[in-house]
Design an enzyme around this catalytic site. Structure first.
Site, PDB file in Angstrom:
ATOM      1  N   SER A 574       5.364   1.100   2.346  1.00  0.00           N
ATOM      2  CA  SER A 574       5.079  -0.108   3.098  1.00  0.00           C
ATOM      3  C   SER A 574       6.359  -0.564   3.812  1.00  0.00           C
ATOM      4  CB  SER A 574       4.496  -1.174   2.178  1.00  0.00           C
ATOM      5  OG  SER A 574       3.914  -2.220   2.915  1.00  0.00           O
ATOM      6  N   ASP A 660      -6.424   1.070   5.682  1.00  0.00           N
ATOM      7  CA  ASP A 660      -5.358   0.103   5.423  1.00  0.00           C
ATOM      8  C   ASP A 660      -5.405  -1.023   6.463  1.00  0.00           C
ATOM      9  OD1 ASP A 660      -3.040  -1.233   4.755  1.00  0.00           O
ATOM     10  OD2 ASP A 660      -1.812   0.569   4.633  1.00  0.00           O
ATOM     11  N   HIS A 694      -4.451  -0.035   1.490  1.00  0.00           N
ATOM     12  CA  HIS A 694      -2.992  -0.083   1.424  1.00  0.00           C
ATOM     13  C   HIS A 694      -2.466   0.406   0.081  1.00  0.00           C
ATOM     14  CE1 HIS A 694       0.872  -1.329   2.967  1.00  0.00           C
ATOM     15  NE2 HIS A 694       1.109  -2.059   1.899  1.00  0.00           N
TER      16      HIS A 694
END
Length: 733
Positions: A574, A660, A694
């Site tokens: 991320s 995501d 995610h």
């Protein structure tokens, strides 16, 4: 040990080539050309075909690792007690716990009645009970998660909440991966679902004290949590009342209830500012009232406590200093001038949270990079505020993580806490505040004769370019280190949002350690490990410190003889994936390989588009390049996608998820396309999970397989893929 990592076998397959379709934009006098933004068209058959081609190429290039992946999955599985359960946590009149079962992905949540009002000793369920047998007498299965997940490629339980009368369970599920949850309500006694269905919620729901209403959160088109709704049981969702709407695009909202059950709170916050609205269940006619109006740069939170017999709000705030102070105020709207210090600001101690109980307070804090639990015993008046003692719960390890959790009852005399190191598996304790006794309730089992004493842990310190000491946490097998040679090393970091990557244990990591590698965490700036200053000096116009710190940690580990650059693999996910992308451009010679998970590598494009998910709420973290020329210049100088150049890069594995909503799949897809276009002899792979969000795939077995894939690539890059059929100390499978 070979001198250099082996070269992957030659493949007949050629990497996918994304057509260049330039789009030119102008910002603050700068011309920017983006050749690959057409990959953003998620519904395009051409885009899906390109991603599937990337997956096929990755599968072909890693086919030689198939046996290793199977072994790694087998090792994770063999070390894990598949039929297991959590330590029961006391709610109102029940003990609640989770169960997992061999062969099942998700498990079940259960409860049994408490034996009496003074029963605070958790029962000991039968850990090997079969799925069709209760682990404790009187067990009720609240949710069978495998049954809820049946027929879905993806499943996530967003949250669950029991009604105050312990009769109804509200729970939220996501079966896509986009974090839009559906809330349903179950009658636990009959097993029937009520007609109430709430769609499009963010996470779970909060009951009011009467058990008649549910409060929940929804998001706007930019995926910003902006509205709080009240749902009355037995009515349709379109009749729900909008309780609170946050109109400032930098702020997001959430709703909860104090541990005392007296107050409902709505928190509204940006990256730098917060505001709370409070509803007193003893005076509901007053409605939600703002405790203290937002002031730019002031962050605070409120929690209900009873001090010296008086109702009070505990206010954790940074108005007195960046590392926060704990203050006391009346349980009603109170300006900052009315906040009385209880734990004064200390620049050496970052106060992070506070939990209030009838007889004590628990302050979560960190100092010198380590987490701490601070106990404030109540009942005296030595300080005039009802605190009779103030001390830390002590632990012996050099590197560890401690925190409290599973403490729902205001009147409980104990503190349930979790403790872990990189060698000691997660451990659950009860700390009796009255006797100051620490009782180990459970340590996560590791099958196959695992012994923490076989591993050593260290806190190291690198020196950044500007002279700042940067902490590193490291674990390695003792016998490997005793050989006195540099070893392959896996270096992880995050470095954003004041999120601390604290030391933790991992069963999957043992397969790497037991093959002769070390694992380390670089606690770089942008995180919160060393206090608020650590965060402030790693964001906005000082973001470059994050990347420089990671490179400095890598070079320190080489200089001190822990590893060599051709055996060093970095990883981040991320915002940590942004770190990996930036370091790939800035210090490619320092690493043999880099893993970028759901990486935020096209951050300039994202931050220039206020219509994209989360962009506006991120301005305080990264800057607003659309309006601010300086912010544009800062981000453009480090943005991974924009700075790919004609140089030799380490091997790169980028991993993303098609569903995501936080970091869109298009970012790594574009990045990989540009690396293939510009880099010198690039060795770059992209793996796209087509049915995940995610957080990656759902289900523990799928997660193990997913991690086995990544670990196999890491071991291959380190030169450790060949040789041992199983790792030393691994149980037979």
């Amino acid at each position: 040990m070979p001198d250099a990592p082996p070269v992957p076998p030659a493949s007949a397959a050629a990497p996918p080539v994304a057509p260049r379709r330039p789009v030119t934009t102008e910002h603050h006098g700068h011309t920017r050309v983006d050749d690959y933004d057409w990959l953003r068209a998620k519904d395009s058959a051409e885009v899906v075909a390109h991603l599937e081609a990337e997956n096929a190429f990755t599968a072909d290039r890693t086919a030689h690792l198939a046996d290793l992946r199977d072994r790694l999955f087998g090792e994770i599985k063999a070390r894990t007690r598949e039929t297991d359960l959590s330590v029961p946590t006391r709610g109102r009149a029940h003990w609640y716990y989770g169960r997992s079962f061999e062969g099942r992905e998700y498990g079940a949540s259960c409860r049994v009645p408490v034996t009496g009002p003074d029963d605070w000793t958790p029962p000991q369920p039968a850990e090997d009970a079969a799925p069709d047998q209760p682990a404790l007498p009187g067990e009720e299965v609240l949710l069978d998660l495998d049954a809820l997940a049946e027929g879905h490629e993806f499943f996530s339980l967003g949250g669950s909440a029991m009604s105050p009368d312990s009769r109804l369970l509200a729970y939220a599920t996501d079966v896509v991966g986009d974090e839009r949850y559906t809330i349903r309500v179950k009658d636990v006694g009959t097993g029937d679902l009520l007609d109430d269905v709430i769609e499009g919620a963010l996470g779970g729901a909060t009951w009011d004290r009467a058990g008649e209403h549910l409060y929940y959160t929804t998001v706007d088109d930019a995926w910003r949590a902006d509205k709080i709704w009240r749902h009355r049981l037995g009515t349709a969702q379109d009749a729900d009342e909008l309780v609170f709407h946050e109109t400032d695009g930098r702020f997001w909202v959430g709703c909860g209830r104090t541990r005392s059950d007296r107050f409902l709170v709505i928190a509204s916050g940006s990256k730098t500012t917060s505001e709370y609205h409070v509803l007193d269940a003893d005076a509901p006619e007053l409605g939600f009232r703002c405790f203290s109006p937002r002031v730019e740069g002031v962050e605070y939170s409120v929690e209900h406590a009873v001090l010296a017999g008086e109702d009070r709000f505990l206010v954790l705030h940074n108005a007195a200093g960046p590392d926060f102070e704990l203050a006391v105020a009346p349980p009603e709207p109170t300006p900052r001038e009315g906040w009385v210090p209880l734990v004064a600001h200390d620049p050496a101690v970052r106060l992070e949270d506070v939990d209030a109980f009838a007889g004590h307070l628990v302050v979560h804090q960190r100092s010198n990079g380590l987490t701490q639990l601070r106990i404030l015993e109540l009942g005296g008046s030595a300080d005039g505020l009802g605190v009779s003692d103030d001390y830390l719960v002590e632990f012996d390890h050099e590197v560890y993580t401690v925190g409290s959790g599973g403490n729902p009852r205001f009147e409980q005399p104990t503190v349930r806490l979790g403790y872990v190191t990189m060698a000691v598996p997660s451990s659950v304790y009860d700390y009796d505040v009255r006797t100051r006794e620490l009782t180990l309730l459970k340590r996560a089992p590791v099958l196959g004769g695992y012994d923490p004493a076989d591993y050593e842990e260290h806190r190291l310190w690198a020196t950044a370019e500007d002279g700042e000491p940067v902490p590193i946490s490291l674990v390695v097998r003792r016998d490997v280190r005793a050989a006195g040679r540099p070893v392959p090393l896996h270096l992880y970091a995050y470095g954003a949002y004041e999120t601390s990557i604290d030391p933790a244990f991992s069963i999957a990591r043992l397969s790497l350690l037991d093959r002769g590698a070390a694992f380390a965490i670089a606690h770089v700036r942008g995180g919160g490990e060393m206090g608020r200053r650590w965060y402030d000096t790693g964001k906005l116009d000082q973001k470059q410190n994050t990347f420089a710190d990671f490179a400095a940690c890598a070079r320190h580990l080489v200089a001190e003889g822990w590893t060599t650059a051709d055996r060093l693999v970095g990883e981040g996910a991320s915002a940590g994936g942004l770190l990996i992308g930036a370091v790939a451009n800035q210090a490619p010679e320092a690493f043999a390989g880099l893993v970028a998970g759901v990486p935020f590598v096209d951050n300039l494009t994202t931050m220039l588009d206020a219509t994209l998910p989360l962009t506006v709420t991120e301005y305080d973290e990264w800057g607003n390049p659309e309006d601010d020329p300086d912010a544009y210049a800062t981000i453009a100088a480090y943005a991974p996608y924009d700075n790919v150049s004609a140089q030799r890069y380490p091997r790169i594995l980028a991993e993303t998820s098609f569903q995501d909503t936080r970091v869109l799949y298009v970012e790594p897809a574009k990045w990989v396309a540009r690396l293939r276009e510009r880099a010198v002899e690039p060795d770059v792979l992209l793996r796209v999970e087509m049915a995940a969000g995610h957080g990656g795939v759902s289900g523990r077995y799928q997660a193990w397989k997913d991690r086995a894939f990544t670990l196999a690539w890491i071991l291959d890059t380190m030169g450790l893929a060949e040789g041992l059929e199983t790792a030393p100390g691994t149980p037979s499978i």
